[in-house]
Enzyme design. Structure first.
Site, PDB file in Angstrom:
ATOM      1  N   GLU A   9      -5.114  -8.917   0.418  1.00  0.00           N
ATOM      2  CA  GLU A   9      -5.634  -8.861   1.788  1.00  0.00           C
ATOM      3  C   GLU A   9      -7.126  -8.608   1.732  1.00  0.00           C
ATOM      4  OE1 GLU A   9      -4.008  -5.670   4.114  1.00  0.00           O
ATOM      5  OE2 GLU A   9      -1.966  -6.447   4.070  1.00  0.00           O
TER       6      GLU A   9
ATOM      7  N   GLU B 196       0.808  -1.231   0.000  1.00  0.00           N
ATOM      8  CA  GLU B 196       0.000   0.000   0.000  1.00  0.00           C
ATOM      9  C   GLU B 196       0.838   1.276   0.000  1.00  0.00           C
ATOM     10  OE1 GLU B 196      -3.133  -0.343   2.932  1.00  0.00           O
ATOM     11  OE2 GLU B 196      -4.011  -2.053   1.891  1.00  0.00           O
TER      12      GLU B 196
END
Ligand SMILES: *[C@@H]1O[C@H](CO)[C@@H](O)[C@H](O)[C@H]1NC(C)=O
Ligand SMILES: *[C@@H]1O[C@H](CO)[C@@H](O)[C@H](O)[C@H]1NC(C)=O
Ligand SMILES: CC(=O)N[C@H]1CO[C@H](CO)[C@@H](O)[C@@H]1O
Length: 304
Positions: free
Chosen positions: A223, A122
């Site tokens: 995720e 991220e």
């Protein structure tokens, strides 16, 4: 993480996918419940629980040198027939170099166990790198590793859908798309819809940029998950075992049914984690995202 959710029109434009069920994996922390670093034996016990309870044989980590993750987990993976996606934390040079060294030192001895290497988690979502900066980090890692090891990155679904990640698409071998309906404040009835829509939007954009499904890098859901502590709420999303089980069965399992590979975040609760302050300014408990408790017992059935 908070996104303005886009209405789900993309289900109608589902991307091309293979017909067989996808591969299930779990994100794995480096620490025992106490906060001490896990040993090789701890990872072997983790693998036993993951494989017996969920039938999965692949895990992912985030920072290859943290708690000697790479040196401890790879022999465990070899003994238990697991594969590991190793991570490099590129945000600062020190962790980038430490993680890369941890992998290059042993990569040749464990080519069977290393499923892939991800550079960053991220980083685009946090605004730490531009797409081009991340691409250059990924190229550095590709040059340093033996050929044959897949290299890629993990980022939030909206950074793939909105084009921020476009510069990396011709460079990576593998892309992990993170998608948390929970952090989009979706209630339990709506969460599966939001999750699948996120994934489809990201994959549709990546496929278009790559020039078609067959030219696309390998894609995983990197995720997803749902906390089990009651009172861990975000908007209409409510933590709790029942809600987590519903999301696991209706969301995670159906993404696998669609043929996507997917990692559940995460395998085990991490009670050592301190509370953090979420984007909504509230204290966020991050200790109960485990599919299993920290003693490796299940909270609900993990078979899809
Ligand atoms: C589902 O969640 C999305 C994103 O939060 C929201 O825009 C939409 O209105 C919700 N739909 C329902 C039926 O609750
Ligand atoms: C990591 O491994 C090194 C070398 O074997 C050792 O000196 C160090 O104590 C280990 N660190 C942790 C946190 O286990
Ligand atoms: C390139 C860049 O912006 N790196 C920054 C990423 O974030 C860390 C802190 O989280 C900074 O220290 C880096 O400078």
């Amino acid at each position: 993480m908070r996104f303005s959710a886009i209405a789900a029109s993309a289900l109608a434009a589902a991307p091309a996918i293979v017909s067989a069920a996808g591969t299930m994996g779990f994100a794995l922390g480096t620490k025992q419940a106490s906060g001490e670093c896990k040993s090789q034996q701890d990872y072997e016990d983790d693998f036993k629980a993951i494989s017996e309870n969920a039938g999965a044989k692949v895990v992912r980590g985030y920072a290859a040198s943290d708690c000697n993750f790479t040196t401890n987990i790879l022999p465990a993976a070899k003994n238990k027939g697991f594969k590991v996606m190793l991570g490099i934390w590129p945000d600062v040079d020190e962790s980038f170099n430490n993680d890369l060294n941890a992998i290059t030192k042993v990569a040749k001895d464990y080519t069977e166990q290393i499923y892939a290497v991800t550079v960053g988690s991220e980083t685009l979502y946090r605004g730490n790198f531009t797409g081009d900066e991340l691409k250059s980090k990924i190229e550095t890692v590709k040059k340093a590793l033996p050929s044959g090891i897949k290299v890629g990155t993990a980022d939030s679904w909206n950074k793939f859908a909105d084009g921020t990640a476009d510069p990396i698409i011709g460079t990576v071998d593998i892309i992990l798309v993170n998608a948390f309906a929970f952090w989009q404040g979706a209630d339990t009835d709506n969460a599966t819809h939001v999750y699948l829509d996120d994934m489809f939007q990201a994959v549709t954009h990546i496929e278009a940029k790559a020039g078609g499904h067959d030219k696309c890098p390998e894609i995983w859901n990197g995720e997803t998950g749902w906390p089990t502590a009651v009172g861990t709420d975000y908007g209409a999303a409510q933590g709790g075992v029942k809600n987590a089980e519903t999301f696991y069965k209706n969301g995670f399992c159906s993404l696998l049914d669609w043929g996507f590979n997917a990692f559940y975040f995460e395998a085990f609760d991490e009670p050592w984690k301190p509370a953090s302050i979420g984007d909504n300014g509230k204290k966020a408990d991050e200790t109960t995202w485990g599919a299993m408790k920290s003693d490796r017992t299940t909270k609900f059935s993990l078979k899809c």
